[in-house]
Write an enzyme that holds these catalytic residues in place. Structure first.
Site, PDB file in Angstrom:
ATOM      1  N   ARG A 121       0.816  -1.232   0.000  1.00  0.00           N
ATOM      2  CA  ARG A 121       0.000   0.000   0.000  1.00  0.00           C
ATOM      3  C   ARG A 121       0.844   1.275   0.000  1.00  0.00           C
ATOM      4  NH1 ARG A 121      -3.552  -2.915   3.670  1.00  0.00           N
ATOM      5  NH2 ARG A 121      -5.133  -3.875   2.368  1.00  0.00           N
ATOM      6  N   LYS A 143       4.148  11.216 -12.007  1.00  0.00           N
ATOM      7  CA  LYS A 143       3.251  10.388 -12.838  1.00  0.00           C
ATOM      8  C   LYS A 143       3.921   9.029 -13.017  1.00  0.00           C
ATOM      9  CE  LYS A 143       0.629  13.576 -15.723  1.00  0.00           C
ATOM     10  NZ  LYS A 143       0.373  14.042 -17.099  1.00  0.00           N
ATOM     11  N   GLU A 185      11.958  17.296 -25.467  1.00  0.00           N
ATOM     12  CA  GLU A 185      11.251  17.706 -24.251  1.00  0.00           C
ATOM     13  C   GLU A 185      11.880  18.967 -23.653  1.00  0.00           C
ATOM     14  OE1 GLU A 185       8.474  16.170 -23.435  1.00  0.00           O
ATOM     15  OE2 GLU A 185       8.617  14.075 -24.048  1.00  0.00           O
ATOM     16  N   GLU A 237      -3.050  17.576 -12.534  1.00  0.00           N
ATOM     17  CA  GLU A 237      -3.562  17.995 -13.846  1.00  0.00           C
ATOM     18  C   GLU A 237      -5.056  18.300 -13.792  1.00  0.00           C
ATOM     19  OE1 GLU A 237      -1.401  15.836 -16.894  1.00  0.00           O
ATOM     20  OE2 GLU A 237      -3.065  16.113 -18.267  1.00  0.00           O
ATOM     21  N   HIS A 253       1.458  11.240 -30.176  1.00  0.00           N
ATOM     22  CA  HIS A 253       0.954   9.895 -29.852  1.00  0.00           C
ATOM     23  C   HIS A 253       0.325   9.238 -31.072  1.00  0.00           C
ATOM     24  CE1 HIS A 253       0.800  10.288 -25.204  1.00  0.00           C
ATOM     25  NE2 HIS A 253       1.845   9.602 -25.592  1.00  0.00           N
TER      26      HIS A 253
END
Ligand code: NAD
Ligand code: GLY
Length: 372
Positions: A121, A143, A185, A237, A253
Site C-alpha cells: 500500500r 506520474k 522535451e 492535472e 501519440h
C-alpha cells in the site's frame, strides 16, 4: 550543483542536478537505506553502463545494494514485468517505509514508481534518471504508469519520489538518437511559456547535444525548474496548467501509434514532430504567426529530429491519424483537448478543435512537404 525543490507540502522533495552525482550517490542515499541496504531497479543497458558507478559509491558509504535488472524497452512497462518486479521486491522483504531506487530512463522510472505506489500500500522511491527525457521530464512530477493492451500509460498513479538525483554525465553512454529524442522535451519548455529559453535552444542547443557539460547542466536545470513549478501548481492535472506539458503529444501519440510504438519512432521524436505540427496547425488557424511556426520547424529539423509526417516515417493519412487520436486518454465528452499556440512561449489549451479539420490539415501539410 543545482538543487530545485518541488513544493508539494508533505510530499515536497529535492531535485539535485550535479555532474558526477552518481559517483557521490552514496552520500545522498545513505539516509534512505534501512539496515544499511538499498534495492536498485534498473535495465540491462543501464546496468552495463552505469550500475558499477552506483555500486561503488554505495559501497563507499557502507550501503549494501541489491540490484534487480530488467530487460530494456517499452515492453518492460507492462503487467507481466510489473508482477515479476513486485515478486522480486517482496522476496527481498521490502517494507512499507522503505525506499526503492529507480536507475534508468522513463521506462524504469514509470514502472518502479508505480510498483512503489502499490507495494504494501505504498513504499517510497528515488529517481536516478539516466536518459535526457527522464532527467528533464519523467523523473519529476510523480506520474507513474504501465501500458496495457488498450494503450500507453493507461494504468498508473500519482506517486511523488522522495528525491531525484540527476547526473548529466550518465548521458555519455546514452545513444545519440536517444539524447536527441530527449532534447525534444527540453525544447518543449521554451515553446510552452519561455520564449527566451527557446532562443537559447536555437543558439546553444547543439552544445547540449554534443555533450558539453555546462550547456547540459544549464538546460536540465532550466527544464526541471519549469516542470517543478508547473507540478507544484497543478500536481494532478486538474486546473489545466500541467496539461501544457502535453504540447506536441496529441499529434505525437498518433504518430507513435501509427508506427506501432516501436523503435521506428521514439517518444521524443514523436513529440518533436508533434510540436512542429501543433505550431503549423496554430498558424493555419490564424492563431500563431507563420514565422514562429517556421522557427519551430527549422530548429527541430536542424537538430535532426522529425518535423513532419514524412520525416517521422508515418504512412497513415489525416483520417487514419485522427482515428488514433480518438483513443487518446484525454478524450472527454467526445472532444479532445488540444495544445495550440499563439506564438513561441504562448501555448494554451483549446477545447474546440474539430478533429475533421485536424485530419484535413495533416493531409495538406503532407502535400506541402512534397516538392512540386
Ligand atoms: P527508456 O527508459 O526506454 O530508455 C531508452 C533506452 O536507453 C533504453 O534502451 C535504455 O535501456 C537505454 N538507456 C537508458 N539510460 C542509458 C544510459 N545512460 N546509457 C545507455 N543506455 C541507456 O526510454 P525514455 O525515453 O527514457 O522513457 C520513455 C518512457 O517515459 C515512455 O514509457 C514514456 O511513456 C515515459 N514518460 C513518462 C513521463 C512521466 O511524466 N512519467 C513523461 C514522459 C515520458
Ligand atoms: N510529462 C507530462 C507530465 O508530467 O505531466
Amino acid at each position: 550543483m543545482t538543487i530545485i525543490r518541488v513544493a508539494l507540502e508533505q510530499r515536497s522533495y529535492d531535485i539535485v542536478i550535479e555532474e558526477g552525482a552518481l559517483d557521490r550517490a552514496g552520500d545522498h542515499l545513505v539516509r534512505h537505506a534501512r539496515n544499511g541496504r538499498l534495492v536498485v531497479v534498473t535495465d540491462s543497458n543501464v546496468a552495463a553502463a552505469q550500475l558499477p558507478r552506483l555500486e561503488a559509491s554505495l559501497r563507499a558509504a557502507d550501503v549494501a545494494i541489491e540490484a534487480i535488472i530488467l530487460p530494456p524497452g517499452e515492453q518492460t512497462k507492462s503487467w507481466r514485468p510489473l508482477e515479476c518486479l513486485l515478486d522480486a521486491l517482496l522476496a527481498l522483504e521490502i517494507e512499507r517505509g522503505d525506499h526503492i531506487v529507480a536507475l534508468g530512463g522513463g521506462v524504469i522510472g514509470d514502472l518502479v514508481g508505480f510498483a512503489a505506489s502499490i507495494l504494501k500500500r505504498g513504499c517510497h522511491f528515488i529517481q536516478l534518471p539516466t536518459t535526457l527525457l527522464a532527467q528533464v521530464d519523467s523523473s519529476v512530477g510523480g506520474k507513474t504508469a504501465i501500458n496495457t493492451g488498450a494503450g500507453k500509460n493507461l494504468v498508473g498513479s500519482f506517486h511523488q519520489p522522495s528525491l531525484v538525483l540527476i547526473d548529466p554525465s550518465t548521458l555519455d553512454s546514452l545513444p545519440p538518437r536517444e539524447v536527441r529524442a530527449g532534447y525534444a522535451e527540453v525544447v518543449k519548455y521554451g515553446l510552452i511559456d519561455d520564449a527566451a529559453f527557446f532562443g537559447w535552444c536555437e543558439r546553444e542547443g547543439h552544445r547540449l547535444l554534443a555533450g558539453e557539460s555546462e550547456a547540459r547542466e544549464y538546460a536540465i536545470a532550466r527544464s526541471v525548474a519549469a516542470k517543478a513549478a508547473i507540478v507544484a501548481d497543478d500536481e494532478r492535472e486538474t486546473t489545466g496548467r500541467r496539461a501544457l506539458l502535453n504540447l506536441g503529444h496529441t499529434f505525437g501519440h498518433a504518430l507513435e501509434a501509427d508506427t506501432g510504438f516501436s523503435d521506428r519512432l521514439l517518444h521524443g521524436e514523436g513529440v518533436a514532430a508533434g510540436m512542429a505540427l501543433a505550431f503549423r496547425y496554430s498558424a493555419r488557424l490564424g492563431l500563431c504567426p507563420a514565422d514562429d511556426a517556421a522557427r519551430v520547424t527549422a530548429h527541430v529539423k536542424a537538430v535532426g529530429l522529425p518535423h513532419d509526417l514524412a520525416s517521422a516515417r508515418v504512412e497513415a493519412d489525416g483520417a487514419g491519424l485522427v482515428a488514433h487520436m480518438l483513443h487518446d486518454k484525454k478524450m472527454a465528452g467526445g472532444t479532445l483537448p488540444f495544445l495550440l499556440a499563439r506564438g513561441i512561449g504562448k501555448t494554451f489549451l483549446s477545447k474546440d478543435v474539430a478533429l475533421a479539420d485536424v485530419a484535413a490539415f495533416l493531409d495538406e501539410d503532407r502535400a506541402k512537404a512534397v516538392p512540386a
